[in-house]
Design an enzyme around this catalytic site. Structure first.
Site, PDB file in Angstrom:
ATOM      1  N   ASP A   1     -12.954  -2.313   0.464  1.00 11.99           N
ATOM      2  CA  ASP A   1     -12.898  -3.513  -0.375  1.00 11.99           C
ATOM      3  C   ASP A   1     -13.863  -4.600   0.078  1.00 11.99           C
ATOM      4  OD1 ASP A   1     -11.335  -3.882   1.923  1.00 11.99           O
ATOM      5  OD2 ASP A   1     -10.101  -5.402   0.958  1.00 11.99           O
TER       6      ASP A   1
ATOM      7  N   SER B   1     -10.314  -5.907  14.338  1.00  5.77           N
ATOM      8  CA  SER B   1     -10.346  -4.784  13.415  1.00  5.77           C
ATOM      9  C   SER B   1     -11.529  -4.896  12.443  1.00  5.77           C
ATOM     10  CB  SER B   1      -9.044  -4.726  12.638  1.00  5.77           C
ATOM     11  OG  SER B   1      -8.781  -5.989  12.030  1.00  5.77           O
TER      12      SER B   1
ATOM     13  N   GLU C   1     -11.026 -10.949  13.538  1.00  4.22           N
ATOM     14  CA  GLU C   1     -10.060 -10.001  14.067  1.00  4.22           C
ATOM     15  C   GLU C   1     -10.814  -8.851  14.713  1.00  4.22           C
ATOM     16  OE1 GLU C   1      -6.158  -9.611  11.813  1.00  4.22           O
ATOM     17  OE2 GLU C   1      -7.645  -9.487  10.215  1.00  4.22           O
TER      18      GLU C   1
ATOM     19  N   ASP D   1     -14.288  -6.312   2.927  1.00  5.08           N
ATOM     20  CA  ASP D   1     -13.981  -7.443   3.805  1.00  5.08           C
ATOM     21  C   ASP D   1     -14.226  -7.147   5.282  1.00  5.08           C
ATOM     22  OD1 ASP D   1     -11.793  -5.781   4.005  1.00  5.08           O
ATOM     23  OD2 ASP D   1     -10.291  -7.322   3.537  1.00  5.08           O
ATOM     24  N   ARG D   2     -14.443  -5.870   5.626  1.00  5.04           N
ATOM     25  CA  ARG D   2     -14.711  -5.549   7.041  1.00  5.04           C
ATOM     26  C   ARG D   2     -16.191  -5.350   7.276  1.00  5.04           C
ATOM     27  NH1 ARG D   2     -10.083  -1.719   9.554  1.00  5.04           N
ATOM     28  NH2 ARG D   2      -8.318  -2.865   8.660  1.00  5.04           N
TER      29      ARG D   2
ATOM     30  N   LYS E   1     -11.570 -12.304   5.018  1.00  2.00           N
ATOM     31  CA  LYS E   1     -12.672 -11.874   5.864  1.00  2.00           C
ATOM     32  C   LYS E   1     -13.757 -11.324   4.952  1.00  2.00           C
ATOM     33  CE  LYS E   1     -10.272  -7.526   7.118  1.00  2.00           C
ATOM     34  NZ  LYS E   1      -8.876  -7.720   6.647  1.00  2.00           N
TER      35      LYS E   1
ATOM     36  N   ARG F   1       0.846  -1.201   0.000  1.00  2.37           N
ATOM     37  CA  ARG F   1       0.000   0.000   0.000  1.00  2.37           C
ATOM     38  C   ARG F   1       0.873   1.239   0.000  1.00  2.37           C
ATOM     39  NH1 ARG F   1      -4.893  -1.927   4.084  1.00  2.37           N
ATOM     40  NH2 ARG F   1      -5.291  -3.829   2.899  1.00  2.37           N
TER      41      ARG F   1
ATOM     42  N   ASP G   1     -16.186  -1.885   4.517  1.00  5.43           N
ATOM     43  CA  ASP G   1     -15.075  -0.981   4.200  1.00  5.43           C
ATOM     44  C   ASP G   1     -14.835  -0.883   2.694  1.00  5.43           C
ATOM     45  OD1 ASP G   1     -14.011  -3.522   3.827  1.00  5.43           O
ATOM     46  OD2 ASP G   1     -11.995  -2.908   4.435  1.00  5.43           O
TER      47      ASP G   1
ATOM     48  N   SER H   1      -8.022  -1.069   0.864  1.00  4.43           N
ATOM     49  CA  SER H   1      -9.021  -1.376   1.886  1.00  4.43           C
ATOM     50  C   SER H   1      -9.650  -0.137   2.511  1.00  4.43           C
ATOM     51  CB  SER H   1      -8.373  -2.263   2.945  1.00  4.43           C
ATOM     52  OG  SER H   1      -9.344  -2.701   3.847  1.00  4.43           O
ATOM     53  N   HIS H   2      -9.430   0.040   3.826  1.00  7.04           N
ATOM     54  CA  HIS H   2     -10.086   1.109   4.574  1.00  7.04           C
ATOM     55  C   HIS H   2      -9.372   2.443   4.418  1.00  7.04           C
ATOM     56  CE1 HIS H   2      -6.969  -0.887   6.789  1.00  7.04           C
ATOM     57  NE2 HIS H   2      -6.801   0.189   7.509  1.00  7.04           N
TER      58      HIS H   2
HETATM   59  C1  VG1 Z   1      -5.106  -3.795   9.934  1.00  2.00           C
HETATM   60  C2  VG1 Z   1      -5.828  -4.607  10.984  1.00  2.00           C
HETATM   61  C3  VG1 Z   1      -5.704  -6.086  10.679  1.00  2.00           C
HETATM   62  C4  VG1 Z   1      -6.248  -6.356   9.277  1.00  2.00           C
HETATM   63  C5  VG1 Z   1      -5.522  -5.471   8.270  1.00  2.00           C
HETATM   64  C6  VG1 Z   1      -6.078  -5.598   6.875  1.00  2.00           C
HETATM   65  O1  VG1 Z   1      -3.728  -4.110   9.954  1.00  2.00           O
HETATM   66  O2  VG1 Z   1      -5.320  -4.322  12.278  1.00  2.00           O
HETATM   67  O3  VG1 Z   1      -6.400  -6.824  11.656  1.00  2.00           O
HETATM   68  O4  VG1 Z   1      -6.064  -7.699   8.929  1.00  2.00           O
HETATM   69  O5  VG1 Z   1      -5.638  -4.103   8.656  1.00  2.00           O
HETATM   70  O6  VG1 Z   1      -7.432  -5.289   6.842  1.00  2.00           O
HETATM   71  P1  VG1 Z   1      -2.642  -3.185  10.687  1.00  2.00           P
HETATM   72  O7  VG1 Z   1      -1.315  -3.818  10.380  1.00  2.00           O
HETATM   73  O8  VG1 Z   1      -2.816  -1.808  10.151  1.00  2.00           O
HETATM   74  O9  VG1 Z   1      -2.993  -3.219  12.148  1.00  2.00           O
HETATM   75  V1  VG1 Z   1      -8.069  -4.630   5.431  1.00  2.00           V
HETATM   76  O10 VG1 Z   1      -9.700  -4.612   5.589  1.00  2.00           O
HETATM   77  O11 VG1 Z   1      -7.347  -3.140   5.515  1.00  2.00           O
HETATM   78  O12 VG1 Z   1      -7.396  -5.375   4.181  1.00  2.00           O
HETATM   79 CO    CO Z   2     -10.587  -4.240   3.879  1.00  3.56          CO
END
Ligand code: VG1
Ligand code: CO
Length: 542
Positions: free
Chosen positions: A280, A366, A364, A282-283, A377, A23, A278, A114-115
């Site tokens: 993409d 998150s 998770e 998955d959340r 997810k 990213r 979110d 993602s988010h």
């Molecule tokens: C975060 C979350 C983690 C999740 C990851 C990808 O990672 O804490 O639990 O799997 O995002 O989610 P980090 O390293 O920033 O804590 V997604 O929906 O952004 O692909």
């Molecule tokens: Co995501």
């Protein structure tokens, strides 16, 4: 047939995939050769591509279409027989996993940050998912990274851009591009897992919900499934048209960023149920009327009620959660007499457990929940699982969760994020924590049982992952955990996870920030957060 060109290039530093893919800012990805180098490194790292099929799609953010055109021309130059692309370049992360598995392809490339916000000045991302449908495990992401550091050329064909907006097959060089409906296969899979009849009956009887797609990828999926197939009233899906910049929003389904939804679920006239997903897809965030369900509790409640869903009627094989996720799901596993697994952060660590049939549900803290139906997810999956449970139990979200706490006790939980802090200060803070030896020490009313830096040995393939988060665990099982984010693109983000078990039902209604106040202070003092980062308060509390 279009000629294959070999373009000389030189390595870029920092093409190292993080928690979930590579990213960076759009401006970084848009530099000549940047995306190309990474894609070639993927192609060079996954074996013989001749005659194989690849899935490609993304969350629709700015740069998605440009990147897809490049990837298609590179796939054609590298010997793929076919690439399947979601119409308009759209494919949610769980839908990509579904399609990779269903059509037994040689994995897929998902374009998403993602988010993280989208737009010309915001973020872009790319990751490779393996043929099992899940994010590439560390051995592969490390090989890809190593390849990016020695790359000297990439292959691409010269051709006109492909029409991504019309369903059907077309040629590109010697390859076939198949543009397909990104929703259909996924919707069919959901219908096979959940009791659509019961959910449809609930909507027909007046059950009301709001789903906030946050102008991101789940809009078309939620509209088709909730409104068209389940009969929820039109307008149930909010912000349902994917926009390249997510309407200037931050497509992260939490209490801070999904404020429209939170507002809609507040007050006496509010709907029964609210959910958001979110960028993409998955959340998920789950809300009742005036009630927020933490992701850890959501996993626990869904696991305890899994047999109400036809796809899980025969029960669960095990429950897996990431280490910082609360232990609420472990209590359900114990009662069900099934294993509870604790993995590092990131969905890639669940893949081996799911493949081996050791776990059925995963989650998770998150806002990630999912099952063995795909290897990612899955936001809408969690929403449909809740709808199924609500339709069968005919109780409110608040009643179901508070009854769960009465039965199992409550793992009171919160996460505090300090975003955009100085990277060197963040590294220093983690080094300081790593150096502490606290066993037996009294902090406030708590005594430290142990502290460590979480290391994980995969129970299926034996691979070892170290430095996955600092844990300080107290004798009563309470704990504070510290990690640096691996998904950000600016400075560092410190995540502090705070958890305490509360067996006393008369205290279950307390605000977690109040119930956890002592531990929050202990965590701030231990990590010297203010002195090292200059921050007195977190940026986001979930
Ligand atoms: C975060 C979350 C983690 C999740 C990851 C990808 O990672 O804490 O639990 O799997 O995002 O989610 P980090 O390293 O920033 O804590 V997604 O929906 O952004 O692909
Ligand atoms: Co995501």
């Amino acid at each position: 047939m279009a000629a294959v060109k070999t373009i000389p290039t030189t390595p870029f530093s920092g093409q190292k995939p993080g928690t979930s893919g590579l990213r960076k800012k759009v401006k970084v990805f848009a530099q000549p050769h940047y995306l190309e180098n990474f894609v070639q490194a993927v192609f060079d790292s996954i074996g013989d591509l001749g005659g194989k099929t690849l899935v490609v799609g993304g969350d629709g953010r700015y740069h998605n279409r440009t990147a897809i055109q490049t990837i298609l021309k590179m796939a054609a130059a590298s010997g793929f027989a076919k690439v399947m692309v979601g119409r308009g370049g759209i494919l949610s992360t769980p839908a990509a996993s579904c399609v990779i598995r269903k059509y037994k392809t040689f994995g897929g490339i998902i374009l998403s940050a993602s988010h993280n916000p989208g737009g010309p000045d915001e973020d872009f991302g790319i990751k490779y998912n393996i043929p099992a449908g899940g994010p590439a495990p560390e051995a592969i992401t490390e090989a890809i990274y190593a390849r990016t550091q020695e790359i000297s050329s990439y292959k691409i064909i010269e051709a006109a851009d492909v029409d991504l907006d019309t369903i059907g097959e077309r040629g590109l060089g010697g390859m076939t591009v198949q543009v397909f409906d990104p929703v259909a296969d996924y919707a069919e899979l959901m219908e096979s897992l959940f009791d659509f009849g019961a959910i449809r009956a609930a909507f027909a009887a007046g059950f009301r919900m709001k789903f906030d797609a946050m102008h991101a990828v789940t809009g078309p999926y939620a509209t088709e499934i909730l409104e068209n197939r389940l009969g929820a009233p039109k307008g149930t899906v909010m912000n349902g048209v994917p926009l390249e910049d997510f309407g200037h929003g931050h497509p992260d389904p939490n209490l801070v960023h999904a404020h429209d939804l939170v507002e809609a679920l507040t007050g006496a006239g509010a709907p029964d149920f609210g959910a958001a997903s979110d960028g993409d897809g998955d959340r998920n965030m789950i809300l009742g009327r005036d009630f927020y369900v933490t992701p850890s509790d959501s996993l626990a409640v869904l696991a305890a009620n899994a047999t109400l869903c036809p796809g899980y009627a025969r029960g669960l094989k095990g429950i897996a959660r990431s280490m910082p996720t609360s232990a609420a799901p472990d209590r359900v596993a114990a009662k069900l007499g099934i294993p509870a697994w604790e993995t590092p952060t990131g969905w890639k660590f669940f893949g081996t457990l799911l493949d081996a049939g050791k776990a059925t549900f995963c989650g998770e803290e998150s806002f990630g929940t999912g099952s063995d139906h795909v290897r990612e997810k899955d936001g809408l999956w969690a929403v449909l699982a809740w709808l199924n449970v609500l339709a069968v139990r005919k109780q409110s979200v608040a009643d179901i969760v508070t009854a769960h706490w009465r039965e199992y006790g409550r793992n009171v939980y919160s996460r505090h994020d300090y975003e955009g802090i100085d990277s060197a200060a963040a590294e220093g803070l983690m080094e300081h924590l790593r150096g502490l030896s606290l066993k037996g020490e009294r902090l406030g009313t708590y005594t430290v049982a142990f502290n460590d830096d979480f290391a994980y040995t995969d129970p299926v393939d034996g691979s070892v992952s170290k430095k996955q988060g600092i844990r300080v665990v107290f004798e009563d099982g309470s704990r504070v955990v510290f990690r640096l984010s691996g998904t950000g693109t600016e400075g560092a983000t410190l995540r502090v996870y705070i958890e305490r078990f509360e067996p006393d039902a008369t205290k279950h209604h307390l605000d977690p920030q109040v119930a956890l106040a002592d531990l929050i202070t202990i965590a701030r003092d231990l990590a010297q957060i203010e002195a090292r980062t200059g921050r007195t308060e977190p940026t986001v509390i979930t």
